[in-house]
Design an enzyme around this catalytic site. Structure first.
Site, PDB file in Angstrom:
ATOM      1  N   LYS A  14      63.901 -30.298 -69.066  1.00 34.33           N
ATOM      2  CA  LYS A  14      63.530 -29.656 -67.798  1.00 34.33           C
ATOM      3  C   LYS A  14      62.020 -29.564 -67.611  1.00 34.33           C
ATOM      4  O   LYS A  14      61.507 -29.772 -66.520  1.00 34.33           O
ATOM      5  CB  LYS A  14      64.136 -28.255 -67.694  1.00 34.33           C
ATOM      6  CG  LYS A  14      65.605 -28.181 -67.433  1.00 34.33           C
ATOM      7  CD  LYS A  14      66.043 -26.784 -67.026  1.00 34.33           C
ATOM      8  CE  LYS A  14      65.533 -25.688 -67.928  1.00 34.33           C
ATOM      9  NZ  LYS A  14      65.965 -25.845 -69.340  1.00 34.33           N
ATOM     10  N   THR A  15      61.310 -29.224 -68.698  1.00 35.48           N
ATOM     11  CA  THR A  15      59.869 -29.038 -68.570  1.00 35.48           C
ATOM     12  C   THR A  15      59.165 -30.363 -68.313  1.00 35.48           C
ATOM     13  O   THR A  15      58.249 -30.443 -67.481  1.00 35.48           O
ATOM     14  CB  THR A  15      59.301 -28.352 -69.831  1.00 35.48           C
ATOM     15  OG1 THR A  15      59.997 -27.122 -70.044  1.00 35.48           O
ATOM     16  CG2 THR A  15      57.818 -28.062 -69.659  1.00 35.48           C
ATOM     17  N   LYS A  31      57.139 -20.362 -63.984  1.00 31.53           N
ATOM     18  CA  LYS A  31      58.241 -20.123 -64.920  1.00 31.53           C
ATOM     19  C   LYS A  31      58.552 -18.633 -64.863  1.00 31.53           C
ATOM     20  O   LYS A  31      57.812 -17.816 -65.418  1.00 31.53           O
ATOM     21  CB  LYS A  31      57.813 -20.523 -66.339  1.00 31.53           C
ATOM     22  CG  LYS A  31      58.866 -20.272 -67.417  1.00 31.53           C
ATOM     23  CD  LYS A  31      59.781 -21.453 -67.594  1.00 31.53           C
ATOM     24  CE  LYS A  31      60.697 -21.256 -68.800  1.00 31.53           C
ATOM     25  NZ  LYS A  31      61.498 -22.445 -69.085  1.00 31.53           N
ATOM     26  N   GLU A  96      60.730 -23.376 -62.695  1.00 33.73           N
ATOM     27  CA  GLU A  96      61.582 -23.839 -63.794  1.00 33.73           C
ATOM     28  C   GLU A  96      62.345 -22.682 -64.415  1.00 33.73           C
ATOM     29  O   GLU A  96      61.754 -21.717 -64.891  1.00 33.73           O
ATOM     30  CB  GLU A  96      60.759 -24.548 -64.873  1.00 33.73           C
ATOM     31  CG  GLU A  96      61.625 -25.092 -66.002  1.00 33.73           C
ATOM     32  CD  GLU A  96      60.830 -25.661 -67.160  1.00 33.73           C
ATOM     33  OE1 GLU A  96      61.471 -25.948 -68.194  1.00 33.73           O
ATOM     34  OE2 GLU A  96      59.609 -25.801 -67.044  1.00 33.73           O
TER      35      GLU A  96
END
Length: 203
Positions: A14-15, A31, A96
């Site tokens: 994801k990152t 985040k 995220e």
């Protein structure tokens, strides 16, 4: 545009995918919850891997590298959805999440509830492994049940044709598809190269 990056599980990239989208859209990054790794957070990674990105501070920074509800409990903290406010920016914002949609923030609230609370469309990161079709379709179903638009399906890495076909058959024509190749090294050079070559398609 504001977009919430989630995944079908943990450790699926994801990152890295967020970094590519941040670079592609020249977006800010946020985040909401960071659990563990406070010495080198996902925000630190995004800042290192992209150009001049504004990384907005996390709402919760938790010491324990565990599920957010467990990390919060270890510090006698209760994560409250009302504490989350979208950062103010004129830029595109990439948000995220932590883990997948059903990662608990508390005993009765989950990451998907945060997406719903923020009224954001989602981008679902998928990586190929045995069981990924099951996890992907369940994640899409969960988003549909909450009426959360699936803006992007992100296929991270190489996929067998049979796997990609079944997954693609389950999304609507409104969902755009991003294919990200296998990344040999997570650094600014590789992230920038992939972002420049990024192709977004529809069914």
């Amino acid at each position: 545009m504001k977009l919430f990056i989630t995944g079908i599980g943990t450790e699926i990239g994801k990152t890295v995918c967020s970094a590519i989208l941040v670079q592609y859209f020249r977006a800010d990054y946020w985040k909401p919850v960071q659990s563990g790794d406070l010495h080198f957070t996902d925000s630190h990674k995004i800042a290192n891997w992209t150009d001049h990105t504004i990384c907005h501070p996390e709402t919760y920074r938790l010491q324990l590298a565990a599920s957010p509800h467990q990390s919060a409990r270890a510090e006698n903290i209760q994560i409250n959805l009302d504490d989350f406010q979208l950062p103010e920016t004129q830029n595109t914002l990439i948000i995220e999440g932590a883990g997948g949609l059903m990662v608990p923030l508390s005993d009765d609230t989950f990451m998907i509830d945060l997406i719903e609370r923020l009224k954001l469309p989602a981008a679902l990161v998928v990586r190929n492994y045995l069981g990924c079709i099951n996890h992907t379709l369940l994640s899409i179903m969960a988003l549909q049940q909450k009426n959360i638009p699936l803006e992007y399906l992100i296929l991270n890495g190489e996929f067998p044709e049979d796997t990609e076909r079944v997954i693609s058959n389950y999304i609507t024509k409104d969902t755009k598809i991003i294919k990200i190749p296998e990344i040999q090294s997570t650094d600014k050079e590789h992230i920038t190269t992939i972002a420049k070559q990024l192709i977004i398609t529809k069914l």
